[in-house]
Design an enzyme around this catalytic site. Structure first.
Site, short mmCIF file in Angstrom:
data_model
loop_
_atom_site.label_atom_id
_atom_site.label_comp_id
_atom_site.label_asym_id
_atom_site.label_seq_id
_atom_site.Cartn_x
_atom_site.Cartn_y
_atom_site.Cartn_z
N TRP A 102 0.83 -1.36 0.07
CA TRP A 102 -0.07 0.18 -0.16
C TRP A 102 0.74 1.21 0.07
O TRP A 102 0.50 2.19 -0.69
CB TRP A 102 -0.94 0.00 1.16
N ASP A 176 -1.33 6.46 7.24
CA ASP A 176 -2.46 5.48 6.44
C ASP A 176 -2.73 4.45 7.76
O ASP A 176 -1.94 3.71 7.72
CB ASP A 176 -2.01 4.98 5.35
N LYS A 200 -12.47 -1.93 7.15
CA LYS A 200 -11.93 -3.00 7.98
C LYS A 200 -12.41 -2.57 9.41
O LYS A 200 -12.89 -3.75 10.14
CB LYS A 200 -10.46 -2.76 7.82
C1 LIG Z 1 -3.26 0.06 4.78
C2 LIG Z 1 -4.15 0.30 3.70
N1 LIG Z 1 -4.14 1.19 2.84
C3 LIG Z 1 -4.77 1.49 1.72
C4 LIG Z 1 -5.59 0.42 1.05
C5 LIG Z 1 -6.61 0.68 0.19
O1 LIG Z 1 -7.73 0.78 0.51
P1 LIG Z 1 -8.91 0.98 -0.58
O2 LIG Z 1 -9.45 -0.27 -1.12
O3 LIG Z 1 -9.94 1.45 0.35
O4 LIG Z 1 -8.38 2.12 -1.57
C6 LIG Z 1 -5.53 -0.96 2.02
C7 LIG Z 1 -6.61 -1.85 1.53
O5 LIG Z 1 -6.65 -2.95 2.12
C8 LIG Z 1 -4.78 -0.83 3.33
O6 LIG Z 1 -4.97 -1.92 3.91
#
Ligand SMILES: Cc1ncc(COP(=O)(O)O)c(C=O)c1O
Length: 365
Positions: A102, A176, A200
């Protein structure tokens, strides 16, 4: 109806009492005779939802007045672009330690969003298969950086910062926290912004909560279309247009549930307990199960591990699914097994998982 023990990385398990309450709210929101999906976003019933969501979120997270809370359409991936658009001027610098899939995406999206800024990667975790988060010595901050973006809990490889990284003098931390929000206290004085997508710990996918210091919004470096502008969302109280009303409502119910269960302190205690149970099963397996992450920075939320072969990995999650334990296949970029245990994950689910792990080890090990 039989509910399955769900270890999915997200969308993820939710507390049964919240699901039942949402079922009632779909038919009739608090005696109005109209369901939450049907209410206007400009009428008093939704005013109460929105202020309830803001108040409970602030109370649960211990969020000070210095920080605004925004509900913004789009998941965390949208924030990978909106964050630099809102906080990084052309010619500016930001640090982005790369600690998992991510953060790697955040770097690519950030560079695409503001090509005239410099996104520095002071730690390249891909070189060590993302098996740890960096120590301060491994992650030297860049002088003059506006902020350091990090991911406190790395959902894929199962690593976690046990304390926030060090940023440059005058910079702020941006986190994040998608996979760990409200699972432990945050030092708000050090954080310019913390954000998380909903699926989540907060309920519904497709919306992010953005907790951002007000003065940073006042200094926004460029004019943006309103829906891309955090300052515009703040000014409009997260109602520039029709907001994701059901996602905001669900977040409210989730925050109320967490407060009722004992708040962040209790969420933290439960996370530690769950992680310890899985760790004990892995330690007792004589090397049959091996974590992807080094022990010093293992996540208490996402237990990512593998078995001796990819065939056994697959056998494990397929057999587990037949026993009513689902969502255990590892992320496509890491393979192996991943048990995601967010704030809603009940202890009996983990008891079922570790019992299955011990039995699988006994029969296939
Ligand atoms: C730490 C983290 N950041 C970002 C995301 C991406 O999130 P989204 O699918 O809502 O864009 C995730 C998704 O699993 C994640 O675990």
């Amino acid at each position: 109806m039989t509910r399955i023990w769900n270890f999915s990385a997200g969308p993820a398990a939710m507390p049964e009492p919240v699901l039942r309450e949402l079922g009632d709210d779909l038919l009739d929101l608090e005696g109005t005779g109209i369901g939450i999906l049907e209410h206007s976003h400009r009428q008093p019933p939704f005013d109460r939802v929105l202020s309830g969501a803001l108040d409970s979120c602030r109370r649960l997270g211990g969020i000070p007045d210095s920080h605004d809370i925004l509900f913004v359409p789009g998941g965390a991936t949208v924030q990978f672009a909106l964050l630099p658009l809102n906080l990084l001027p052309d010619g500016g610098v930001a640090d982005y330690p790369d600690t998992d899939v991510w953060t790697a995406k955040a770097i690519v999206e950030g560079r695409d969003a503001v090509p005239a800024a410099q996104i520095v990667v002071p730690f390249e975790g891909k070189r060590c298969a993302y098996d740890h988060v960096p120590s301060d010595a491994e992650c030297p901050p860049t002088a003059g950086a506006a902020y350091l973006h990090y991911c406190s809990n790395n959902t894929v490889h199962g690593t976690q910062y046990h304390r926030p990284p060090r940023c440059a003098e005058g910079a702020v931390l941006i986190n994040d926290a998608s996979s760990e929000i409200f699972s432990r206290p945050v030092d708000w004085s050090a954080h310019g912004m913390v954000y998380a997508s909903g699926q989540k710990n907060l309920g519904v996918a497709g919306m992010s909560v953005i907790i951002v210091r007000r003065d940073l919004l006042e200094r926004a470096p460029r004019r943006l279309p309103s829906m891309f502008s955090y300052a515009a969302h703040a000014k409009a109280g997260s109602r520039i247009n029709t907001p994701p009303t059901f996602a905001i409502h669900t977040l409210w119910r989730m925050c109320q549930w967490m407060i009722g269960e004992g708040g962040v302190a209790e969420m933290e205690r439960r996370a530690q307990t769950r992680a310890r149970m899985v760790q004990e099963a892995i330690d007792a397996s004589g090397g049959f199960y091996r974590f992807l992450a080094q022990s010093a920075c293992r996540s208490v939320i996402n237990a990512s591990f593998r078995l001796p072969t990819a065939q056994l990995d697959e056998r494990f999650w397929k057999d587990a699914a037949m026993e009513g334990i689902d969502g255990l296949a590892g992320h496509r970029e890491a393979g192996g097994i991943r048990a995601s245990m967010y704030n809603s994950c009940p202890l009996p689910a983990v008891e079922a998982l570790v019992a299955f792990m011990r039995e699988f080890n006994r029969t296939k090990g």
